[in-house]
Design an enzyme around this catalytic site. Structure first.
Site: not given
Length: 315
Positions: A229-230, A233
């Site tokens: 997920h990170e 980003h």
């Protein structure tokens, strides 16, 4: 950002999204993001799969619009336009993006007695990451792992002096190298990441809770998808619930609109009934349990490729 709290920093725009489960945090004392980051809160201890969450900060439509305008201007300056499917192409209509192996540096922080993440778990995390990004044109090669005994950095919080000291000392490479920092991070966070547009090279990268790695104790977030997920980003993706039902969303046409983050795995959730499609609870950019997440859409893959070309390739 998922039970997780994540903060975004955009060029000349302060963007912060913070999510805290299990504990209410006021906007007044919430950590603030630098102009190119995304932070994700988690109340790892004592949270239920469907615990109440409170968004402390979410990107405004104006902030998203400013970032997208900046990206468009950057593409124009590079002589790039969008071809079929939305992918950036050169003046000769050649694809601007080429498949890329991203050199990856892992920095493990310990306090001398705890936090010594094994090489096996790091290898498992890299496998999770590469499996998730298969088909995106991005893959990740572990170049080096280092271990640092520093009690202050071990419980590092977002936006703290300790974070800057840690990253300044350990960061390797340039903006097309991925730096992952693993620690027992504070503030009830699962992780945070910098957006591609940031200009502070020393701060660039991804920070994740050590217990979120495969085999960790942060269930239901212990299969390694906090890092997935990170890194999303870090490659330029917003949350699937960005903008809710009425806004411009996550700038990706093939992710259904979603009013708010999903927790657990509510497979038939439909919070934006005026829009076609159920909520994208299986998407890596939602807040669902790790076991529930398994996909990026084609549109997200195109966006991360475009963002790579604009901000990270050769930088």
């Amino acid at each position: 950002m998922r039970l997780r709290h994540r903060v975004l920093a955009l060029p000349a725009v302060l963007v912060v999204t913070a999510l805290n489960l299990g504990a209410t945090v006021s906007a007044a004392n919430a950590p603030m993001a630098s102009p190119a980051e995304c932070v994700d809160h988690s109340a790892v201890s004592g949270r239920s799969a469907h615990g109440h969450a409170k968004d402390i900060h979410e990107l405004t439509e104006a902030q998203v619009a400013a970032y997208e305008k900046s990206s468009s201007a950057r593409a124009a300056a590079k002589g790039l336009t969008k071809g079929s499917g939305g992918a950036l192409v050169t003046g000769s209509s050649a694809a601007a993006f080429t498949s890329t192996v991203v050199p990856t540096y892992v920095h493990v922080i310990t306090n001398g007695t705890a936090g010594n993440v094994s090489s096996t778990r790091i290898a498992q995390q890299m496998t999770v990451l590469n499996n998730a990004y298969a088909g995106s044109g991005l893959s990740f090669n572990l170049v080096a792992t280092d271990y640092t005994n520093n009690a202050s950095w071990y419980t590092v919080g977002y936006g703290t002096t300790a974070e800057r000291q840690m990253k300044t000392a350990l960061h390797r490479g340039t903006k097309d190298d991925l730096n992952i920092y693993i620690a027992n991070i504070g503030g009830g966070l699962l992780g945070w990441a910098t957006f591609p547009s940031g200009n502070d090279l020393a701060m660039d990268g991804v920070v994740v809770l050590n217990a979120s790695l495969p085999g960790g104790t942060a269930a239901p977030y212990n299969l390694g998808d906090t890092a997935t997920h990170e890194v999303g980003h870090w490659t330029g993706l917003y949350h699937t619930f960005q903008g809710g039902c009425g806004g411009s969303g996550d700038q990706v046409a093939d992710t259904a609109a979603e009013k708010s983050p999903a927790y657990g795995c509510p497979a038939n959730r439909d919070t934006c009934r005026r829009d076609a499609g159920l909520d994208p609870v299986h998407n890596f950019m939602d807040y669902s349990d790790d076991a529930c997440m398994f996909e990026f859409t084609n549109g997200q893959r195109t966006r991360m490729q475009n963002q790579w070309v604009l901000y990270r390739a050769g930088a």
